[in-house]
Design a protein around this motif. Structure first.
Motif, mmCIF file in Angstrom:
data_model
loop_
_atom_site.group_PDB
_atom_site.id
_atom_site.type_symbol
_atom_site.label_atom_id
_atom_site.label_comp_id
_atom_site.label_asym_id
_atom_site.label_seq_id
_atom_site.Cartn_x
_atom_site.Cartn_y
_atom_site.Cartn_z
ATOM 1 N N ALA A 119 28.987 22.875 33.099
ATOM 2 C CA ALA A 119 28.387 24.215 33.097
ATOM 3 C C ALA A 119 29.073 25.104 34.129
ATOM 4 N N GLY A 120 29.317 24.565 35.328
ATOM 5 C CA GLY A 120 30.023 25.335 36.340
ATOM 6 C C GLY A 120 31.439 25.670 35.914
ATOM 7 N N TYR A 121 32.095 24.724 35.262
ATOM 8 C CA TYR A 121 33.454 24.939 34.745
ATOM 9 C C TYR A 121 33.471 26.075 33.726
ATOM 10 N N LEU A 122 32.436 26.163 32.915
ATOM 11 C CA LEU A 122 32.346 27.252 31.945
ATOM 12 C C LEU A 122 32.384 28.603 32.641
ATOM 13 N N PHE A 123 31.680 28.726 33.782
ATOM 14 C CA PHE A 123 31.609 29.997 34.502
ATOM 15 C C PHE A 123 32.847 30.264 35.357
ATOM 16 N N GLU A 124 33.238 29.280 36.159
ATOM 17 C CA GLU A 124 34.227 29.539 37.212
ATOM 18 C C GLU A 124 35.585 29.960 36.667
ATOM 19 N N ASP A 125 36.052 29.314 35.616
ATOM 20 C CA ASP A 125 37.337 29.715 35.048
ATOM 21 C C ASP A 125 37.304 31.159 34.570
ATOM 22 N N VAL A 126 36.173 31.566 33.998
ATOM 23 C CA VAL A 126 36.031 32.952 33.531
ATOM 24 C C VAL A 126 36.018 33.908 34.715
ATOM 25 N N GLY A 127 35.353 33.497 35.804
ATOM 26 C CA GLY A 127 35.302 34.345 36.984
ATOM 27 C C GLY A 127 36.675 34.638 37.560
ATOM 28 N N VAL A 128 37.540 33.631 37.587
ATOM 29 C CA VAL A 128 38.898 33.833 38.109
ATOM 30 C C VAL A 128 39.633 34.874 37.275
ATOM 31 N N THR A 129 39.596 34.728 35.953
ATOM 32 C CA THR A 129 40.308 35.665 35.088
ATOM 33 C C THR A 129 39.685 37.053 35.134
ATOM 34 N N ALA A 130 38.362 37.115 35.371
ATOM 35 C CA ALA A 130 37.689 38.411 35.447
ATOM 36 C C ALA A 130 38.143 39.192 36.668
ATOM 37 N N TYR A 131 38.167 38.539 37.830
ATOM 38 C CA TYR A 131 38.579 39.241 39.053
ATOM 39 C C TYR A 131 40.058 39.630 38.994
ATOM 40 N N LYS A 132 40.884 38.762 38.432
ATOM 41 C CA LYS A 132 42.309 39.115 38.324
ATOM 42 C C LYS A 132 42.497 40.295 37.382
ATOM 43 N N GLY A 133 41.764 40.287 36.263
ATOM 44 C CA GLY A 133 41.885 41.392 35.317
ATOM 45 C C GLY A 133 41.350 42.701 35.861
ATOM 46 N N ALA A 134 40.345 42.633 36.740
ATOM 47 C CA ALA A 134 39.739 43.850 37.284
ATOM 48 C C ALA A 134 40.525 44.422 38.457
ATOM 49 N N ALA A 135 41.377 43.620 39.080
ATOM 50 C CA ALA A 135 42.081 44.075 40.290
ATOM 51 C C ALA A 135 42.828 45.394 40.103
ATOM 52 N N PRO A 136 43.580 45.592 39.003
ATOM 53 C CA PRO A 136 44.301 46.859 38.850
ATOM 54 C C PRO A 136 43.395 48.074 38.698
ATOM 55 N N LEU A 137 42.111 47.848 38.418
ATOM 56 C CA LEU A 137 41.187 48.964 38.213
ATOM 57 C C LEU A 137 40.628 49.493 39.526
ATOM 58 N N ILE A 138 40.791 48.745 40.621
ATOM 59 C CA ILE A 138 40.210 49.134 41.905
ATOM 60 C C ILE A 138 41.194 50.008 42.674
ATOM 61 N N THR A 139 40.742 51.174 43.111
ATOM 62 C CA THR A 139 41.642 52.127 43.757
ATOM 63 C C THR A 139 41.587 52.059 45.281
ATOM 64 N N ASN A 140 40.449 51.695 45.839
ATOM 65 C CA ASN A 140 40.292 51.661 47.293
ATOM 66 C C ASN A 140 40.820 50.341 47.842
ATOM 67 N N LYS A 141 41.712 50.402 48.815
ATOM 68 C CA LYS A 141 42.366 49.194 49.311
ATOM 69 C C LYS A 141 41.399 48.244 50.004
ATOM 70 N N THR A 142 40.397 48.797 50.674
ATOM 71 C CA THR A 142 39.421 47.936 51.337
ATOM 72 C C THR A 142 38.705 47.062 50.324
ATOM 73 N N PHE A 143 38.290 47.690 49.213
ATOM 74 C CA PHE A 143 37.581 46.926 48.193
ATOM 75 C C PHE A 143 38.526 46.042 47.393
ATOM 76 N N LEU A 144 39.773 46.472 47.256
ATOM 77 C CA LEU A 144 40.746 45.621 46.576
ATOM 78 C C LEU A 144 40.979 44.345 47.370
ATOM 79 N N GLU A 145 41.085 44.479 48.700
ATOM 80 C CA GLU A 145 41.269 43.302 49.544
ATOM 81 C C GLU A 145 40.059 42.378 49.460
ATOM 82 N N ALA A 146 38.873 42.968 49.491
ATOM 83 C CA ALA A 146 37.665 42.153 49.397
ATOM 84 C C ALA A 146 37.581 41.451 48.049
ATOM 85 N N SER A 147 37.932 42.183 46.983
ATOM 86 C CA SER A 147 37.924 41.585 45.655
ATOM 87 C C SER A 147 38.915 40.434 45.558
ATOM 88 N N ALA A 148 40.079 40.612 46.184
ATOM 89 C CA ALA A 148 41.066 39.538 46.198
ATOM 90 C C ALA A 148 40.531 38.317 46.932
#
Length: 319
Positions: A176-205
């Motif tokens: 069950a955790g594997y179902l979520f965690e792999d998706v979470g990694v791809t979600a944050y990587k896919g969302a990174a280019p959408l973040i404009t503020n560097k402080t929040f981009l660093e936190a997201s990373a």
């Protein structure tokens, strides 16, 4: 029965390091929300894409799911009430319960991940301030029509109408955790280019890195257990194929089945990467296809039966 507060007990082993990590997140959040210069909630008018607040709230919806699941698994209760409020329609996380872990290593892994995900929710809520969305209705229950069971049915882990109980065993919890965690990694990587503020981009990373650590911990544990019980490795492939079938025509997702290198040696597949050794991304819509358990374009279903809160709430049209 442990309480959520016990997970953050300053007397717990390794807590000084973990407290320092949480303090780091809080410091970033505090600096980011100080003053009104960022005005996250109104940035959308100044850019063509989603605002930073939209992206962070999308991430917050995912963190609500993960934190609720892990919190119930380790303590039998969900997030505290003061971590569930916000804009949009507030809902409850239903159906979760405590796992009777039999493997001490898995128990400790679960406690660590739960504390991290609870910290992520608190961090994102603080960073967003009054713009933070409320916890939506979350289905983490056990029934033939629950999200976990429907995902397992789609993967062929249980027959049509069958039940998958993520709280029944260490192995089910890991899957069950594997179902979520792999998706979470791809979600944050896919969302990174959408973040404009560097402080929040660093936190997201930073959160992306933690989610990747979580994914690798679960994948490694499943791989190791699967060496003695091959059906576990087969189950990761089945879940991977189900995720791929939901998020579009691309075949990028990977289970933990061993591969063969150029020297004809078997090697593990802990990190799902492309030929360049790079993790892949998913769009917000593709992530929601998996969360909603629906290839078609929709704004609710699956683990979020009433949908995600915030403007980024619609899955991609893959049907």
């Amino acid at each position: 029965m442990a309480l959520i507060s016990d997970l953050l007990d300053p007397q717990a082993p390794r807590e000084p390091l973990r407290a320092a990590r949480r303090d780091f997140f809080r410091a970033i959040a505090g600096a980011a929300v100080m003053g009104s210069a960022l005005s996250l909630a109104t940035r959308a008018s100044a850019q063509t894409g989603p605002s930073d607040a939209d992206v962070l709230n999308f991430a917050l919806n995912l963190e609500y799911i993960e934190a609720s699941f892990y919190a119930f698994a380790v303590s039998g209760t969900g997030l505290p009430a003061n971590q569930q409020t916000g804009t949009g329609t507030q809902g409850a996380a239903t159906g979760g319960r405590q796992v009777n872990f039999t493997d001490p290593a898995v128990r400790q892994i679960a406690r660590e991940i739960a504390a991290d995900e609870i910290a992520h929710v608190a961090f994102l809520r603080q960073a967003l301030g009054s713009a933070a969305v409320a916890q939506p209705a979350i289905d983490i229950g056990v029934s033939p029509t629950s999200a976990f069971s429907r995902a397992a049915q789609a993967a062929g882990l249980v027959p049509a109408g069958g039940v998958f109980d993520p709280y029944a065993s260490d192995e089910n919890f890991l899957l069950a955790g594997y179902l979520f965690e792999d998706v979470g990694v791809t979600a944050y990587k896919g969302a990174a280019p959408l973040i404009t503020n560097k402080t929040f981009l660093e936190a997201s990373a930073g959160i992306l890195a933690v989610e990747a650590y979580h994914a690798s911990i679960l994948r490694t544990t499943l791989f190791a257990k699967g060496l003695a019980t091959p059906s576990l490795i087969d189950a990761t492939e089945a879940i991977s194929n189900a995720r791929d079938s939901l998020d579009g025509i691309s075949d990028l997702d990977q289970g933990v089945r061993p591969t063969v290198d150029s020297g004809n040696n078997q090697v593990s597949n802990i990190a799902p990467l492309d030929p360049n050794g790079i993790a892949f991304s998913r769009s917000t819509g593709q992530v929601l296809n998996i969360v909603y358990l629906n290839r078609a374009q929709t704004n609710r279903g699956g683990f979020l039966p009433a949908g995600a809160n915030g403007p980024l709430n619609t899955s991609a049209a893959n049907g």
